[in-house]
Design an enzyme around this catalytic site. Structure first.
Site, short mmCIF file in Angstrom:
data_model
loop_
_atom_site.label_atom_id
_atom_site.label_comp_id
_atom_site.label_asym_id
_atom_site.label_seq_id
_atom_site.Cartn_x
_atom_site.Cartn_y
_atom_site.Cartn_z
CB CYS A 77 37.96 40.09 34.27
SG CYS A 77 38.51 38.97 35.58
CE1 TYR A 91 45.05 34.31 39.23
CE2 TYR A 91 42.70 33.85 39.33
CZ TYR A 91 43.74 34.75 39.33
OH TYR A 91 43.47 36.09 39.42
CG HIS A 100 45.37 38.67 40.63
ND1 HIS A 100 45.25 37.95 39.46
CD2 HIS A 100 46.12 39.75 40.32
CE1 HIS A 100 45.90 38.57 38.49
NE2 HIS A 100 46.44 39.67 39.00
CG ASP A 120 48.61 42.20 37.82
OD1 ASP A 120 49.69 42.48 37.27
OD2 ASP A 120 47.86 41.30 37.42
#
Length: 692
Positions: free
Chosen positions: A29, A171, A174, A266
């Site tokens: 991001c 995806y 997360h 992460d």
């Protein structure tokens, strides 16, 4: 001539496409998102120019029912979005790199504040996206709903192919996406998407198969999968179901992009995790698949990168933060300029671009996020327009960056500092617990300055106004930093705290080695209250320092939580836990009311109830006072022509985070010799075009 680093530059086949090397910028991001596509494209293109073989987007919403507002991420809701993404793919392809897009359909992590649609979840469950405590719930996704999501994902993949992407992601990481949530052992659905692991993996498999069928002829299909949530048996485990899932789907995708979940794990800060910290979780994957594997671990050392490949941990070196700190890291490795790598310090200021809804920024790289709007390049700066000398007073982060960048432009620079060693606040703060990597801010700049024959550094040279004027230098930049207040004035209190006590500031604790020795002699039992009205890392790290030196520490803050701003750097919870493990007493919602030599009185910020805390000393972590007196003493010399230019930068101008000090120094170097109109916005602004 061969080199042990040649392995990093081998082409890697990924399905139908080939990455030119092993440097892989994983999706991250950036705060630009769909609203600032030109800035986003220029930032990604810069990484491709710097040698990253694969450059990916951020998470990119495939449908309005997975709207990630208030965050600004990517969007590929319709064909109207294709042209936006072509800006990025063209910028990346221009330099021979592959472009990847991370398609996402988040379930309860999508708050849908903009679309106001009901998100689909494994069941009707509380929404956590947005602020973390949103009052709504998801809609329980039926089998027909899951078919719809697959249809939307397939359509988004086709749009991505039309936009020019080479790699299309499914995806599953997360702790945010519907596919990942369906994998959960808490998935209690009674249909073929719940119960057994095979059933819980069904949707993930279908997404991969759908995507390969839609675009797999020309695009590689990647899976980003979180193999461990660090929750023990309550979550995904690398030595449990994650291994089974990879085994089941081993050959299905063209690439495995593996990491740990959630984002705060992460992208752990350097204060809590070091280079390669994910290896013990992700290293099993390569043994289960013949497909290439990419992983991350904040790798900044070329030797560590080579080692990870040679040891069979991964095939491609994934990076987000290291690619932000130095977009030209691969080029520098290739050219053998390892000392020129601008190493990531792991502070997560880059993360705050996303979490604070603004364009990405970086402590080490002041050009990050400024590629389009200011036309800044991390390696190139305009040469000087005429011969001119500059005196810079202060060799902290702002002064060092100004000297380095002005020196790169070709100006003769005299850099002075009152201390024996350069670095200013960074030199001191990097000596605090687990902040040693922050010293890279100093070391990289000194390395570059030492290569410049036109920059002259004079330490142990305290400068008065008379000294400055007698130097004969016509252009002066003041970068003299700031000093922490000791009276308690800050965001909460506008007047000094009444009473008297033994007061320390962060400057006292960082600058005096003897002070800690004195504290050790008083411990055990020495009671200290830290009053934190700064709310970033300083209060917490000083509490850690004092607690580990035997003090009984109480951390008082007017904020609702400890080190409140570190929520945006993803480390607040770890700070909280570390302080609790050190038996630090934590007292949020309280401000200082009065002081005495043996106690402080604190007041609850909501109820005004007062509490007396026995203590022998107080550490004030509130605001800082700019050291700007030299600047003001020199202003008359500017007015009467004895100086050609005078500029105040960094904390001496306005105390802020280290990243802002570095940016301030860089901005001063870029603007030197230019005529700046204060009535004109100094950067380009992306504007929305209205339909006629």
């Amino acid at each position: 001539m061969t080199s042990r680093y040649d392995i990093l530059f081998q082409p890697i086949q990924i399905g139908p496409v080939t990455a030119p090397n092993r440097f892989y910028q994983v999706p991250h991001c950036n705060g630009f998102g769909w609203r600032m596509p030109k800035g986003m494209a220029a930032m990604r293109g810069m990484k491709a120019e710097g040698g990253w073989g694969v450059v990916c987007t951020e998470e990119t919403e495939i449908h309005h029912t997975s709207d990630l507002s208030p965050y600004f991420e990517g969007r590929i809701w319709s064909d109207d979005d294709i042209s936006t993404w072509q800006l990025m793919t063209e910028a990346v392809h221009k330099h021979g790199a592959l472009a990847g897009i991370e398609l996402t359909y988040n379930s309860h992590d999508a708050s849908n504040l903009y679309s106001r649609a009901s998100a689909f979840g494994p069941r009707s469950m509380g929404v956590t996206g947005g602020g973390g405590y949103e009052p709504g719930q998801t809609r329980a996704a039926s089998k027909e709903d899951l078919k719809q999501v697959r249809k939307w994902h397939r359509a988004a993949a086709i749009r991505a192919k039309k936009a020019g992407f080479d790699i299309v992601y499914c995806y599953v990481a997360h702790g945010m996406t519907l596919a990942f949530h369906l994998l959960s052992k808490d998935n209690d659905r009674a249909d073929e998407y719940g119960g057994s692991l095979e059933n819980r993996t069904r949707f993930m498999r279908e997404l991969i198969e759908d995507t390969k069928d839609a675009v797999g002829d020309t695009c590689a299909v990647a899976v980003r999968f979180a193999v461990d949530e660090l929750l023990g048996v309550d979550g995904m485990q690398h030595d449990g179901e994650a291994r089974d899932i990879v085994s089941m789907l081993a050959e299905l995708p063209d690439l495995w992009d593996v990491n740990i979940s959630a984002w705060n794990n992460d992208s752990i800060t350097s204060r809590f995790g070091k280079e390669g910290h994910q290896e013990k979780y992700i290293s099993f994957v390569k043994g289960l698949t013949t497909k290439p594997v990419v992983g991350v671990g904040r790798y900044t050392s070329p030797d560590s990168m080579v080692s990870a490949i040679e040891r069979g941990v991964m095939d491609l070196i994934g990076a987000a933060r290291p690619s932000i700190a130095d977009p030209f890291l691969p080029t520098k490795v290739k050219e053998g300029r390892h000392e020129d790598i601008r190493e990531c310090i792991g502070c997560n200021i880059c993360v705050t671009g996303d979490t604070r809804f603004v364009p990405i920024r970086c402590t080490q790289n002041p050009t990050m996020g400024e590629e389009w709007r200011r036309d800044w390049h991390p390696e190139i700066i305009a040469p000087k327009k005429k011969d001119d000398d500059v005196l810079i007073v202060g060799a902290g982060p702002a002064g060092l960056e100004a000297a380095r960048a002005l020196g790169q432009r070709g100006y003769k620079i005299i850099l002075t500092d009152a201390k024996r060693e350069a670095g200013g606040r960074v030199l001191l703060e990097s000596q605090l617990p687990n902040l040693i990597e922050w010293r890279r801010v100093i070391d990289w700049r000194l390395t570059q300055i030492n290569k410049l024959e036109n920059v002259f550094f004079y330490p142990s040279s305290k400068m008065t106004a008379q000294d400055v004027l007698e130097s004969g230098e016509p252009n002066v930049i003041i970068a003299t930093g700031s000093a922490w207040r000791r009276d308690g004035v800050g965001r909460q209190l506008s007047r000094p705290v009444p009473g008297e006590a033994k007061i320390f500031t962060p400057d006292d604790l960082m600058e005096s080695n003897s002070l800690l020795l004195d504290i050790r002699e008083l411990a055990p039992g020495f009671q200290i209250v830290i009053y934190d009205d700064d709310h970033y890392y300083m209060g917490g790290v000083l509490a850690e320092l004092l607690a580990t030196n035997g003090c009984h520490v109480t951390l008082v803050t007017p904020a609702p939580t400890i080190s409140a701003w570190t929520e945006y750097t993803l480390e607040r919870d770890r700070i909280y836990k570390r302080l609790l493990d050190l038996n630090v007493t934590l007292l949020p919602f309280h401000a200082l009311a009065s002081l005495s030599p043996t106690a402080v009185t604190v007041s609850h910020t909501i109820t005004n109830a007062e509490t007396v805390l026995p203590c022998q000393a107080v550490v004030m972590v509130t605001e800082r006072i700019p050291n700007d007196s030299l600047y003001h003493e020199l202003k008359p010399a500017l007015a009467d022509g004895r100086l050609k230019s005078l500029r105040l930068i960094g904390d001496a101008e306005a105390p802020n985070i280290i990243a802002q000090a570095v940016f301030s120094g860089h901005l001063a170097a870029r603007e030197f010799g230019e005529v700046i109109d204060p009535d004109v916005t100094p950067f380009k602004v992306e504007r929305v075009k209205t339909d006629n």
